[in-house]
Design an enzyme around this catalytic site. Structure first.
Site: not given
Length: 576
Positions: A47, A119, A152
């Site tokens: 990330e 995300k 994540c």
């Protein structure tokens, strides 16, 4: 994807330097190129691999964002073309039309730019500069398989990997900057959704936040194919590459096949957003002392099994236990049947003689009891679990929604996922055995604010795997025998989960009745697991309503992105 050759996937455990985009890209290209030269056909980077992670506001990261596609992707496209590989780049994106920033991942391949992911579920830090993702969970068809990406914090939400699977993914790429929590769920999501998972983490420290490495590659069966070292050293800065073999023949697997059994009409409440003004949620922490009872059933022998239950509850359950959970079909076990009528001699109405005895035991023990039986409600039969109060009253009923092969021969499926509020005790949800393999059920129970989830089970190892991620992630390792399916329910719903299972032959029941904590980082509470082969009353005490940790059910509810979950309740996966 029969006939496709096995290929190598690589994860680059790489540590970018904050505010050094050009230098980071130069170094990252070296490691990606080396992986490509060694034959990797899929390469995943961490990330925010081009910029570093901690930025206080938009102005701080503004000099380092890039469009997708853009200058950054163009540099990796050259590598992808030269070596006929696919590369996932974690990076900060600026939308050229709106000027908005996103925490994104880009996918490039032999023919150039393929697609991107923004995300959806963000952690605190990026909220100061990044908008929440707005393009859902796309899946990209490539020559090596269908590829999806999540990032994540997304892994904390059971919906994220499930969306990728429902949308047709074979491989889930996972760039992360993780201190441990997000990577701890990857084995669960691989096995539950039938996906290869390729994760890439960091090992250095940034703004006092320590990334712990342990990048890993997981098979669709929950097998760990490769794992990088765990690192708790603030000076850890050495890049590591791990590799694993991906077999396209494994893209078709049992977990994928289970998706055909999804009961989407029963999941509609998964789409509700009950926050922050949720007036039914429990707001008081309660001390619960629960018992999960496991024993070897005599199949079809109500009298013998009831005698065993009476002995265990009356003689082995401590007096101060206030919740007791028994296995699925508690007094008959999985009776062999070939047609519906075969179950009739064993079935009862919900005021039958066995239920009356369970009511007596609940009153005598002054405890809630969750008990499973074959329910008769003409012309149907159901695999049912009831919740009995200490006053000896049936206060809720769950009919098994997802039927396995044995159930299909006699049972009709239920259609409701309910949570029962119990004054002075908490909110109790119930699912039965095989229901737990469908993460949508746990999601609905979370939406309905279950404090506890009770799972009567009849499990012989046909789903779930023992957790095998690096145990250094947690201050207190998981106990031996922890099963991914049950742990996924507890973590995914943020509800204490009590599982009761059988032991013994001839069905080779696996035991491992358990009481699962919400997060193994909670050191005051613990997950406890029973043996795999012995009769046992497993007892654990816990406090509901955790509010002092990085994630609890309230935070989970308030950060779910329901507008992107629609495929979970409407769509048949394209591979079916």
């Amino acid at each position: 994807m029969q006939g496709k050759a096995t290929f190598k996937a690589a994860s680059i455990q790489f540590n970018p330097k904050l505010n050094r985009r050009n230098a980071n890209i130069k170094r990252l290209k070296e490691y990606v190129t080396a992986a490509a030269q060694d034959g990797a056909k899929l390469i995943v980077t961490p990330e925010m691999a081009t910029t570093g992670y901690h930025y206080l506001d938009r102005s701080a990261i503004a000099p380092y964002v890039d469009t997708i596609p853009g200058l950054t992707t163009a540099q990796f496209e050259g590598i992808a073309r030269e070596y006929q590989t696919h590369i996932v780049i974690g990076m900060a994106e600026v939308d050229a039309e709106t000027g908005l920033y996103y925490n994104s991942a880009a996918l490039v391949g032999p023919d150039g730019y393929i697609g991107k992911y923004r995300k959806i579920h963000q952690w605190v830090v990026e909220n100061y500069w990044s908008c929440w993702g707005d393009i859902g969970s796309p899946v990209f068809e490539t020559e090596i398989g269908n590829i999806a990406m999540i990032i994540c914090q997304d892994a904390t939400y059971l919906e994220s990997a499930r969306l990728a699977a429902v949308n047709g993914a074979d491989i889930l790429c996972f760039p992360t900057n993780s201190s441990g929590a997000s990577i701890s769920m990857l084995q669960h999501w691989a096995e539950m959704n039938g996906l290869y998972v390729v994760s890439a983490n960091r090992t250095n420290q940034e703004e006092a936040f320590q990334m712990v490495g342990a990048s890993a590659i997981w098979s669709p069966y929950g097998e760990k194919l490769a794992e990088a070292p765990f690192c708790s050293d603030a000076n850890g800065d050495t890049p590591v590459r791990i590799e694993g073999e991906i077999q396209p023949s494994c893209y078709d697997n049992e977990a994928k096949a289970r998706m055909l059994e999804r009961r989407m009409d029963a999941y509609k409440e998964l789409m509700l957003f009950l926050g922050p003004w949720d007036y039914v949620k429990n707001t008081v922490s309660r001390t619960i002392k629960a018992a999960a009872i496991q024993y070897e059933p005599q199949i079809g022998n109500k009298e013998a099994n009831l005698h065993t239950i009476q002995h265990l509850i009356e003689d082995e359950v401590p007096e101060d236990v206030n919740l007791i959970v028994l296995p699925e079909l508690s007094v008959i076990g999985p009776v062999p049947t070939t047609k519906k009528q075969d179950i009739d001699p064993y079935a009862e109405t919900d005021d039958g003689a066995t239920i009356q005895e369970m009511k007596r035991l609940a009153k005598a023990k002054e405890a809630h009891i969750v008990f499973g039986f074959a329910e008769k409600e003409a012309p149907h039969y159901y695999n049912t679990a009831i919740l009995i109060s200490p006053a000896g009253e049936v206060i809720s009923k769950h009919r098994k929604i997802h039927l396995n092969d044995d159930d299909d021969k006699w049972a009709s499926p239920g259609d409701t996922i309910a949570v029962t509020p119990v004054n002075g005790f908490g909110r109790i949800g119930v699912m039965i055995g095989y229901d737990a393999t469908f993460p949508e059920v746990a999601a609905v129970l979370a939406v309905k604010r279950a404090d506890m989830i009770c799972i009567p089970a009849s499990w012989s190892g046909e789903y779930g795997v023992e957790l095998s991620m690096n145990q250094h992630i947690f201050p207190k390792p998981y106990p031996k025998g922890t099963v991914s399916t049950w742990d996924a329910v507890a973590k995914g719903a943020q509800a204490y989960t009590i599982v009761a299972n059988f032991v013994g032959s001839p069905h080779r029941f696996k035991g491992r009745s358990a009481i699962y904590n919400l997060d193994q980082n909670y050191t005051n509470d613990e997950t406890v697991i029973a043996s795999c082969d012995a009769e046992e009353v497993l007892v654990n005490t816990f406090q509901t309503m955790k509010t002092d940790w990085w994630l609890d059910q309230e935070k989970l509810i308030l950060t779910r992105r329901t507008s992107y979950y629609t495929p979970l309740v409407t769509m048949v996966p394209p591979f079916l």
